[in-house]
Design an enzyme around this catalytic site. Structure first.
Site, PDB file in Angstrom:
ATOM      1  N   ASP A 118       2.520  -1.106  11.531  1.00 47.22           N
ATOM      2  CA  ASP A 118       2.389  -2.514  12.073  1.00 47.22           C
ATOM      3  C   ASP A 118       3.759  -3.144  11.800  1.00 47.22           C
ATOM      4  O   ASP A 118       3.893  -4.408  11.524  1.00 47.22           O
ATOM      5  CB  ASP A 118       1.344  -3.337  11.439  1.00 47.22           C
ATOM      6  CG  ASP A 118       1.233  -3.428  10.011  1.00 47.22           C
ATOM      7  OD1 ASP A 118       2.260  -2.459   9.484  1.00 47.22           O
ATOM      8  OD2 ASP A 118       0.608  -4.094   9.389  1.00 47.22           O
ATOM      9  N   ARG A 120       0.958  -5.029  -4.987  1.00 47.41           N
ATOM     10  CA  ARG A 120       1.379  -6.182  -4.416  1.00 47.41           C
ATOM     11  C   ARG A 120       1.523  -7.237  -5.248  1.00 47.41           C
ATOM     12  O   ARG A 120       0.794  -7.291  -6.475  1.00 47.41           O
ATOM     13  CB  ARG A 120      -0.175  -6.359  -3.425  1.00 47.41           C
ATOM     14  CG  ARG A 120      -0.421  -5.159  -2.544  1.00 47.41           C
ATOM     15  CD  ARG A 120      -1.449  -5.596  -1.523  1.00 47.41           C
ATOM     16  NE  ARG A 120      -2.416  -4.459  -1.020  1.00 47.41           N
ATOM     17  CZ  ARG A 120      -1.915  -3.769  -0.024  1.00 47.41           C
ATOM     18  NH1 ARG A 120      -0.875  -3.888   0.408  1.00 47.41           N
ATOM     19  NH2 ARG A 120      -2.885  -2.791   0.100  1.00 47.41           N
ATOM     20  N   ASP A 143      -0.236   1.601   8.425  1.00 46.04           N
ATOM     21  CA  ASP A 143      -0.590   0.850   9.545  1.00 46.04           C
ATOM     22  C   ASP A 143       0.355   0.731  10.995  1.00 46.04           C
ATOM     23  O   ASP A 143      -0.267   0.402  11.970  1.00 46.04           O
ATOM     24  CB  ASP A 143      -0.812  -0.422   9.051  1.00 46.04           C
ATOM     25  CG  ASP A 143      -1.584  -0.739   8.045  1.00 46.04           C
ATOM     26  OD1 ASP A 143      -2.576   0.142   7.640  1.00 46.04           O
ATOM     27  OD2 ASP A 143      -1.673  -1.689   7.116  1.00 46.04           O
ATOM     28  N   THR A 165       4.360   2.014   5.550  1.00 47.84           N
ATOM     29  CA  THR A 165       2.985   1.918   5.765  1.00 47.84           C
ATOM     30  C   THR A 165       2.266   3.042   6.690  1.00 47.84           C
ATOM     31  O   THR A 165       2.815   3.390   7.710  1.00 47.84           O
ATOM     32  CB  THR A 165       2.674   0.496   6.226  1.00 47.84           C
ATOM     33  OG1 THR A 165       1.388   0.044   6.694  1.00 47.84           O
ATOM     34  CG2 THR A 165       3.610  -0.073   7.395  1.00 47.84           C
ATOM     35  N   ARG A 199      -5.605  -2.534   8.631  1.00 50.58           N
ATOM     36  CA  ARG A 199      -5.446  -4.020   8.420  1.00 50.58           C
ATOM     37  C   ARG A 199      -5.715  -4.731   9.684  1.00 50.58           C
ATOM     38  O   ARG A 199      -6.796  -4.680  10.655  1.00 50.58           O
ATOM     39  CB  ARG A 199      -4.404  -4.151   7.682  1.00 50.58           C
ATOM     40  CG  ARG A 199      -4.302  -5.681   7.042  1.00 50.58           C
ATOM     41  CD  ARG A 199      -2.895  -6.225   6.485  1.00 50.58           C
ATOM     42  NE  ARG A 199      -2.515  -5.446   5.131  1.00 50.58           N
ATOM     43  CZ  ARG A 199      -3.158  -5.429   3.914  1.00 50.58           C
ATOM     44  NH1 ARG A 199      -3.974  -6.397   3.790  1.00 50.58           N
ATOM     45  NH2 ARG A 199      -2.660  -4.676   3.118  1.00 50.58           N
ATOM     46  N   ASP A 233       6.241  -5.649   5.683  1.00 52.80           N
ATOM     47  CA  ASP A 233       6.878  -6.886   6.003  1.00 52.80           C
ATOM     48  C   ASP A 233       6.944  -7.903   5.122  1.00 52.80           C
ATOM     49  O   ASP A 233       7.961  -8.324   4.768  1.00 52.80           O
ATOM     50  CB  ASP A 233       6.107  -7.436   7.213  1.00 52.80           C
ATOM     51  CG  ASP A 233       6.393  -6.902   8.814  1.00 52.80           C
ATOM     52  OD1 ASP A 233       7.643  -6.463   8.848  1.00 52.80           O
ATOM     53  OD2 ASP A 233       5.854  -7.199   9.705  1.00 52.80           O
ATOM     54  N   GLY A 250       0.951  -1.302   0.025  1.00 51.09           N
ATOM     55  CA  GLY A 250       0.070   0.073   0.138  1.00 51.09           C
ATOM     56  C   GLY A 250       0.854   1.114   0.110  1.00 51.09           C
ATOM     57  O   GLY A 250       1.997   1.258   0.805  1.00 51.09           O
TER      58      GLY A 250
HETATM   59  O1  F6P Z   1      -1.588  -1.464   4.494  1.00 52.16           O
HETATM   60  C1  F6P Z   1      -2.191  -0.446   4.121  1.00 52.16           C
HETATM   61  C2  F6P Z   1      -3.649  -0.461   4.004  1.00 52.16           C
HETATM   62  O2  F6P Z   1      -4.337   0.885   3.636  1.00 52.16           O
HETATM   63  C3  F6P Z   1      -4.414  -1.257   5.251  1.00 52.16           C
HETATM   64  O3  F6P Z   1      -4.905  -0.224   6.258  1.00 52.16           O
HETATM   65  C4  F6P Z   1      -5.810  -1.374   4.281  1.00 52.16           C
HETATM   66  O4  F6P Z   1      -6.339  -2.742   5.335  1.00 52.16           O
HETATM   67  C5  F6P Z   1      -5.317  -2.128   3.214  1.00 52.16           C
HETATM   68  O5  F6P Z   1      -3.889  -1.427   2.943  1.00 52.16           O
HETATM   69  C6  F6P Z   1      -6.013  -1.798   1.964  1.00 52.16           C
HETATM   70  O6  F6P Z   1      -5.506  -2.292   0.940  1.00 52.16           O
HETATM   71  P1  F6P Z   1      -5.987  -1.851  -0.600  1.00 52.16           P
HETATM   72  O7  F6P Z   1      -5.584  -0.337  -0.985  1.00 52.16           O
HETATM   73  O8  F6P Z   1      -5.425  -2.861  -1.619  1.00 52.16           O
HETATM   74  O9  F6P Z   1      -7.514  -2.108  -0.590  1.00 52.16           O
END
Ligand code: F6P
Length: 337
Positions: free
Chosen positions: A146, A89, A144, A142, A188, A120, A28
């Site tokens: 995390d 991704r 998050d 990120t 997430r 990660d 992301g």
């Molecule tokens: O990891 C960053 C994040 O924004 C998370 O908070 C969320 O769950 C996810 O990515 C959303 O992913 P996408 O943009 O692929 O919908």
């Protein structure tokens, strides 16, 4: 014999010398990634290295979407959200075949070292590339927060401030209508965005994936008690992944008789101009990645721990665990009375 050893040493040194650094963003996007890219590019150029940018993360690497980057290519980017290199991704990079192909492409394009900005999952790819002879450095990117080896991740500060400002706005209307508002934030499987917003926005209830038990009956009782205590609204910050926010709002309204509205903040939390902190920390980390490579250090992740910028072996970083602060969570409850 001594002459041969000397020659071998010289050869190893030449092989060890980094001439070209690649940089990619993966997973992301996060505000501040551009500041990190810019710092990698300009620090590397200042040390006489060539820089190649890889578009669309590992996915783009496997498709050979590789461009040269000059100092001017990163002009006017430090203040921009998102990532100028785009991101993706990539499932293929989780396979041995994909990793070998990626290493071969790095070699084909003369990329001796690669800076990977992501989470990660992206670091696991960087570790695999390191094992295959591409020197890698991971930068934590990120929203998050995390990543266990670091107290700071590129993008969290901007995202949490964006979410906080949005929640302040919801609060205004919630107070005017004396409603209950349930606001879903990203993160997430991690509750950092929820916890920080919960404290910063003075929420009555924070719901996080780390919380062991969630009892809706208790929540309903607390909403009713809250009203009796003279409060004009009830703000719930719900981390994504904890139940279904829309349905939860309907159930709460039915059970309490108090009008309840759900707001899902969604991807707006990932965008926007990075805060000062994200620009400065991401720039420091980007520069540090190149400095580490020039010191002959690789297969490392840059982090920020206990007030200092640090670096760890990637495997060590990936095996670390971090837990959300129970103490801060308890404080949030006391402050909600
Ligand atoms: O990891 C960053 C994040 O924004 C998370 O908070 C969320 O769950 C996810 O990515 C959303 O992913 P996408 O943009 O692929 O919908």
């Amino acid at each position: 014999m001594a002459e041969q050893t000397g020659k071998k040493q010289v050869l190893e040194e030449i092989e060890d010398t980094i001439r070209t650094v690649g940089v990619l963003t993966s997973g992301g996007d996060a505000p501040g990634m551009n500041a990190a890219i810019r710092a990698v590019v300009r620090t590397a150029l200042s040390k006489g290295l060539k820089v190649r940018g890889i578009r669309r993360g590992y996915h783009g690497l496997l498709k050979e979407e590789i461009i040269d980057l000059s100092a001017r290519d990163v002009s006017d980017t430090i203040q921009r959200g998102g990532t100028i290199l785009q991101t993706a991704r990539c499932q293929t990079m989780r396979t041995e075949e994909g990793q070998q192909k990626a290493a071969a492409i790095c070699k084909k394009y003369g990329i001796d070292a690669l800076v990977v900005i992501g989470g990660d999952g992206s670091f696991a790819g960087a570790k695999a590339l390191s094992n295959l002879g591409v020197k890698t450095i991971g930068l934590p990117g990120t929203i998050d927060l995390d990543i266990a080896c670091t107290d700071y991740t590129i993008g969290f500060d901007t995202a949490v401030n964006t979410a906080m400002e949005a929640i302040d706005k919801v609060r205004d209307t919630s107070t005017s209508h004396e409603r209950c508002s349930i606001i879903e934030v990203m993160g997430r499987d991690a509750g950092y965005l929820a916890l920080w917003c919960g404290i910063a926005n003075g929420a009555e209830r924070i719901m996080m994936p780390e919380e062991k038990s969630y009892n809706e009956e208790e929540l309903v009782k607390d909403i009713l008690d809250n009203k009796k205590r003279g409060k004009k609204n009830y703000i719930i910050i719900n981390a994504e992944g904890v139940g279904d926010t829309m349905n939860m709002a309907k159930r709460i309204e039915e059970a309490t008789g108090i009008e309840t509205r759900a707001t899902i903040l969604g991807h707006m939390q990932r965008g926007g101009s990075p805060t000062c902190k994200d620009r400065v920390y991401a720039s420091t980390m980007g520069a540090m990645a190149v400095e580490l490579l020039c010191q002959g250090k690789y297969n490392r992740v840059v982090g920020y721990k206990d007030g200092k910028f640090v670096d760890y072996d990637i495997q060590e970083a990936l095996s670390m665990k971090k837990e959300i602060s129970e103490h801060q969570y308890e404080i949030s409850k006391i402050l909600a009375i």
